[in-house]
Write an enzyme that holds these catalytic residues in place. Structure first.
Site, PDB file in Angstrom:
ATOM      1  N   GLY A   1     -15.434  48.471  13.616  1.00 30.74           N
ATOM      2  CA  GLY A   1     -14.032  48.154  13.910  1.00 30.74           C
ATOM      3  C   GLY A   1     -13.728  48.356  15.385  1.00 30.74           C
TER       4      GLY A   1
ATOM      5  N   ASP B   1     -15.920  57.113  12.631  1.00 30.57           N
ATOM      6  CA  ASP B   1     -15.397  55.806  12.228  1.00 30.57           C
ATOM      7  C   ASP B   1     -13.866  55.815  12.227  1.00 30.57           C
ATOM      8  OD1 ASP B   1     -15.301  53.199  11.355  1.00 30.57           O
ATOM      9  OD2 ASP B   1     -16.283  53.550   9.431  1.00 30.57           O
TER      10      ASP B   1
ATOM     11  N   GLU C   1     -20.341  51.620   5.299  1.00 27.20           N
ATOM     12  CA  GLU C   1     -19.615  52.767   5.864  1.00 27.20           C
ATOM     13  C   GLU C   1     -19.658  53.941   4.895  1.00 27.20           C
ATOM     14  OE1 GLU C   1     -16.335  50.311   8.553  1.00 27.20           O
ATOM     15  OE2 GLU C   1     -15.758  51.043   6.592  1.00 27.20           O
TER      16      GLU C   1
ATOM     17  N   LYS D   1     -10.356  52.238   3.916  1.00 32.77           N
ATOM     18  CA  LYS D   1     -11.187  51.618   4.939  1.00 32.77           C
ATOM     19  C   LYS D   1     -11.646  50.248   4.429  1.00 32.77           C
ATOM     20  CE  LYS D   1     -14.307  53.881   6.987  1.00 32.77           C
ATOM     21  NZ  LYS D   1     -13.895  53.049   8.149  1.00 32.77           N
TER      22      LYS D   1
HETATM   23  C1  5RP Z   1     -13.986  48.440   8.961  1.00 37.72           C
HETATM   24  C2  5RP Z   1     -13.146  49.655   8.841  1.00 37.72           C
HETATM   25  C3  5RP Z   1     -12.422  50.115  10.056  1.00 37.72           C
HETATM   26  O1  5RP Z   1     -12.735  51.447  10.286  1.00 37.72           O
HETATM   27  C4  5RP Z   1     -10.956  49.974   9.849  1.00 37.72           C
HETATM   28  O2  5RP Z   1     -10.675  48.629   9.476  1.00 37.72           O
HETATM   29  C5  5RP Z   1     -10.169  50.328  11.106  1.00 37.72           C
HETATM   30  O3  5RP Z   1     -10.386  49.356  12.085  1.00 37.72           O
HETATM   31  P1  5RP Z   1      -9.790  49.445  13.539  1.00 37.72           P
HETATM   32  O4  5RP Z   1     -10.445  50.598  14.227  1.00 37.72           O
HETATM   33  O5  5RP Z   1     -10.138  48.114  14.148  1.00 37.72           O
HETATM   34  O6  5RP Z   1      -8.303  49.633  13.428  1.00 37.72           O
HETATM   35  O7  5RP Z   1     -13.044  50.265   7.816  1.00 37.72           O
HETATM   36  O8  5RP Z   1     -14.540  48.062   7.735  1.00 37.72           O
END
Ligand code: 5RP
Length: 241
Positions: A51, A103, A125, A116
């Site tokens: 992400g 993450d 993940e 997520k």
């Molecule tokens: C990807 C995820 C990401 O951690 C989640 O979508 C957050 O994304 P971002 O840091 O772009 O806001 O789970 O599968």
């Protein structure tokens, strides 16, 4: 300078500071938490999420890459970004327990349960998070919620089970929608479940994972985060379990 002038100058300076805080963007908050997370990457092999926030983390990690022995990626996109920075990407099957997993999240509660999978990488993940000693969640303050569910819950589904799983998810009270034109790194589909108000994330995570054809869902409650680095206009706030 009179007392009044001093007071006025003081007010002006604090107004300038407040204004600075107000104009901090979401991206700047993501960058700040990404930089803060690098402090946790001290040695060994680390797990890296997917992400935009995780991307900022990878960019910051590149500056201290000599400290670590390599990384396990939670998606093909993350693996590519790590490699482009000259960070060795290792197969999870060839390494032991990871020191940390870093993450982002789409939503996180004060109890560190998360939604997520906005980027569709939820299954890998969850695997890399499970194989790590410590989960460090990096998020800007917009991700902190009282109750999970405003963000549609992603569910990774084996293609032949799509309709069956959708019907079962509807029975649980959600409105599943197929993520059009999207195939996961594992060759599967994503159903995004709208309209849920998730008051018991551990139970719902388990219930959805028991539907035949579900690979996994984007609730990270059974194994939530251990540390939350939250980006706010006033700086990075650290919360620990
Ligand atoms: C990807 C995820 C990401 O951690 C989640 O979508 C957050 O994304 P971002 O840091 O772009 O806001 O789970 O599968």
């Amino acid at each position: 300078m009179t007392g009044f002038d001093k007071w006025l100058r003081c007010r002006y300076l604090s107004w300038l500071l407040e204004t600075d805080e107000d104009i901090m963007t979401q991206d700047e908050m993501k960058q700040a938490v990404a930089r803060a997370a690098v402090e946790y990457a001290k040695n060994g092999i680390i797990g890296v999420g997917t992400g935009s926030t995780a991307n900022y983390f990878i960019d910051a990690l590149a500056e201290v890459k000599g400290r670590i022995d390599g990384a396990v990626a939670s998606s093909e996109a993350t693996a590519t970004r790590l490699k482009n920075h000259g960070i060795q990407v290792l197969d999870l099957n060839n390494v032991g327990e990871l020191e940390i997993y870093v993450d982002g999240a789409d939503e996180i509660t004060e109890h560190f349960a998360m939604i997520k999978g906005g980027g569709g990488a939820l299954t890998r993940e969850k695997i890399v998070a499970a194989a790590s000693k410590q989960f460090i969640c990096i998020a800007d303050e917009s991700k902190l919620v009282g109750v999970l569910g405003k963000f549609p819950l992603p569910v990774e589904v084996i293609p032949m089970a799509r309709s069956y799983v959708a019907r079962e998810l509807a029975k649980l009270g959600g409105q599943p929608r197929l993520r059009e034109g999207f195939i996961t790194d594992n060759g599967n589909l994503i159903l995004d479940v709208h309209g849920l108000s998730i008051v018991d994330p551990v139970s719902l995570e388990t219930a959805i994972n028991h539907i035949a054809g579900v690979v996994t869902n984007g609730l990270f409650a059974r194994r939530g985060a251990d540390v939350l680095l939250l980006g706010t206009p006033a700086g990075v706030k650290t919360y620990k379990k």
